[in-house]
Scaffold this active site. Sequence first.
Site, mmCIF file in Angstrom:
data_model
loop_
_atom_site.group_PDB
_atom_site.id
_atom_site.type_symbol
_atom_site.label_atom_id
_atom_site.label_comp_id
_atom_site.label_asym_id
_atom_site.label_seq_id
_atom_site.Cartn_x
_atom_site.Cartn_y
_atom_site.Cartn_z
ATOM 1 N N SER A 134 -0.411 1.469 8.945
ATOM 2 C CA SER A 134 -0.431 1.188 7.516
ATOM 3 C C SER A 134 -1.549 0.170 7.281
ATOM 4 C CB SER A 134 0.933 0.662 7.063
ATOM 5 O OG SER A 134 0.929 0.343 5.690
ATOM 6 N N TYR A 148 -6.087 3.435 -2.250
ATOM 7 C CA TYR A 148 -5.740 3.148 -0.853
ATOM 8 C C TYR A 148 -4.359 2.509 -0.763
ATOM 9 C CZ TYR A 148 -6.463 1.390 3.935
ATOM 10 O OH TYR A 148 -6.349 1.121 5.280
ATOM 11 N N LYS A 152 -0.953 3.777 1.138
ATOM 12 C CA LYS A 152 -0.356 2.972 2.197
ATOM 13 C C LYS A 152 1.049 2.489 1.821
ATOM 14 C CE LYS A 152 -3.593 3.126 5.319
ATOM 15 N NZ LYS A 152 -3.360 3.822 6.624
#
Length: 280
Positions: A134, A148, A152
């Site tokens: 992660s 992003y 994640k």
Amino acid sequence: MSKVFFITGAGRGLGADIARQALAAGHQVVATGRRPEGVIEVLGGEQDNLLATALDITDPAAARAAVRAAVDRFGRIDVLINNAANFYAGYFEELSEGQVRAQIETNLFGPMNVTRAVLPVMRVRRSGHVMTISSLAGQVGGEFTVAYATAKFGVEGFMESLHHDVEPYGIKTTIVEPGFFRTELLVDASTTYAELSLDDYAERTAATKRVWASMNGQQAGDPAKLAGALLKVAALDKPPLRFIAGDDCLAAVEGKAKELLADVDASRELGSGLAHDDAV
């Protein structure tokens, strides 16, 4: 004890470091990438304990084929390390819908595709360990990282829930949360900037790109040390659900935990006592 590692994105960066150290420690390694010949070159050539195989993690059929090749060669998979990822950077209004979807396709659905292909192999043996990379951005949202961070944060929810699904079958799970490491995430091959451009964001975008360009290759974290730490986590009988890596990430996650507790306190008066009160 020798293990069989299945590592995605092993052609460069952190994935290559993990594969290199796993091989040096005597493990068997399935190192995947879009170009297997490039993976072999990066890892020092053909080796008895190395299988380099093609894998586009966004393709479920390719994931199944790579897993079949791994089992045909080594008979099992002990540790899956979902490492492959990319980075779509920019402010939300400047990222196209297609870019946001592409980010989630790679960084969330990609690990899901590979994990779905590997789990039957682990489940039949009642043994295995799924580790997914992660990020600090999976715990703390930040400027210029909305796509992003979205992916994640999804990885965090996927892995935390998967833990409950597969633990009864002897399969362990670990979410790896690195801070800023020299993992090549900011190189041109991994980073794509927003397609759109709005005047209101122009000055901030230019400034952020300059900062990130100066950071590339200068991040404090050493990926070789992170790779070594991950091999140690993989050797634990009871690995943590989350492995927080790097002083910057440890401090940031600790700060986030304090913020969450503060939010609990702030919400207590209005947020409690909301259950349905049946009239008698």
